[in-house]
Motif scaffolding. Structure first.
Motif, PDB file in Angstrom:
ATOM      1  N   ILE A 107       0.832  -1.119   0.126  1.00 33.24           N
ATOM      2  CA  ILE A 107      -0.173   0.004  -0.048  1.00 33.24           C
ATOM      3  C   ILE A 107       0.976   1.081   0.115  1.00 33.24           C
ATOM      4  O   ILE A 107       0.666   2.219  -0.729  1.00 33.24           O
ATOM      5  N   ALA A 108       1.704   1.212   0.939  1.00 33.45           N
ATOM      6  CA  ALA A 108       2.986   2.320   0.768  1.00 33.45           C
ATOM      7  C   ALA A 108       3.448   2.667  -0.503  1.00 33.45           C
ATOM      8  O   ALA A 108       3.562   3.784  -0.884  1.00 33.45           O
ATOM      9  N   ALA A 109       3.966   1.534  -1.205  1.00 36.05           N
ATOM     10  CA  ALA A 109       4.418   1.696  -2.572  1.00 36.05           C
ATOM     11  C   ALA A 109       3.397   2.413  -3.648  1.00 36.05           C
ATOM     12  O   ALA A 109       3.714   3.213  -4.179  1.00 36.05           O
ATOM     13  N   GLU A 110       2.175   1.747  -3.444  1.00 35.12           N
ATOM     14  CA  GLU A 110       1.219   2.546  -4.320  1.00 35.12           C
ATOM     15  C   GLU A 110       0.778   4.085  -4.031  1.00 35.12           C
ATOM     16  O   GLU A 110       0.857   4.870  -4.921  1.00 35.12           O
ATOM     17  N   ILE A 111       1.010   4.327  -2.773  1.00 34.15           N
ATOM     18  CA  ILE A 111       0.918   5.920  -2.363  1.00 34.15           C
ATOM     19  C   ILE A 111       2.046   6.647  -2.745  1.00 34.15           C
ATOM     20  O   ILE A 111       1.826   7.834  -3.421  1.00 34.15           O
TER      21      ILE A 111
END
Length: 269
Positions: A107-111
């Protein structure tokens, strides 16, 4: 006399689909922390005060976990990232750093890929690398937390024992905390893993432009994709942590927090 640490406050944040639960500690530059499946903010319970000594640490429950309301329809990494960004908007946060572990790292990578000018730095711990080969390999496969509920409760023992090899030997407290979150999340304990394995990460991770630290817990068999993640993010750094296992943030909270703090200090956050 020991100086008391920063107070931790818990609150609900209204976003488009409903409410997101957050635990917030400290003041200063904001840092968003995202947990693995099927945990909650509690994964960072002992990390928050350490980061909160220097920064504003914000741990949210991913929609469908902990006390956060689920997204409508089929959940996706993109949907969870969007909800997290809405929560930061509602908190009045502009630029911030993002930290994630396992599912939280995806999720952090997508953000970071979605909003590169807003994300000052990213720390991705035990981050999966989800490409076509991984999607094909995991399609239809049983995931670790997939147990069939039985009236005698024996499925709870099965779940405990399926997770036990990935935790420090004899550490009942960490497994108890895992079980509490897994039971609360219900079907999402299984679905959360499948959400990760449907993500087209290879199309997104190359868009990350902020400084990125890829943490690899050395005793976590699910963290073997660290090399691939680091290679896909231009200018990223990878660091291996001896002895760290699947529950790295709550197994070694001070070490985890110091990895985050030192990287953020280095990049002016």
């Amino acid at each position: 006399m020991t100086k008391p640490g920063p107070a931790l406050a818990r609150r609900f944040i209204g976003v488009a689909h409903g409410r997101i639960h957050a635990a917030i500690c400290g003041t200063g530059f904001p840092v968003l922390l995202l947990h693995q499946t099927p945990r909650s903010w509690d994964e960072y319970r002992d990390v928050l005060p350490v980061i909160g000594e220097q920064r504003r640490a914000i741990a949210i429950d991913t929609p469908g976990f902990g006390d956060s309301e689920p997204l409508p329809g089929t959940p996706t990494i993109e949907g969870w990232a969007g909800a997290a960004l809405q929560a930061m908007d509602a908190l009045g946060v502009g630029r911030f750093a993002v930290v994630g572990h396992h599912t939280g790292a995806a999720i952090a990578a997508e953000i970071a890929a979605r909003d590169p000018e807003r994300i000052a730095a990213a720390v991705l711990s035990a981050c999966p690398f989800v490409d076509a080969a991984r999607r094909q390999h995991h399609d239809g496969q049983r995931v670790i937390d997939d147990v069939t509920e039985r009236a005698d409760g024996s499925h709870l023992t099965e779940l405990w024992n399926r997770r036990r090899p990935f935790y420090p030997e004899g550490d009942v407290d960490l497994l108890r905390r895992f079980m509490a979150d897994a039971l609360r999340s219900g079907p999402m304990a299984v679905e959360g893993h499948r959400v990760v394995n449907r993500y087209h990460m290879e199309d997104r991770v190359g868009l990350i432009a902020c400084p990125a630290l890829v943490l690899v817990p050395e005793n976590d068999p699910n963290a073997r994709s660290g090399d691939a993640v680091a290679a896909a993010i231009r200018g990223s750094r990878m660091h291996r942590v001896p002895g760290a296992q699947v529950p790295f943030p709550d197994q070694m909270p001070e070490i985890f927090a110091e990895q985050v703090n030192s990287f953020l200090r280095e990049h002016g956050c």
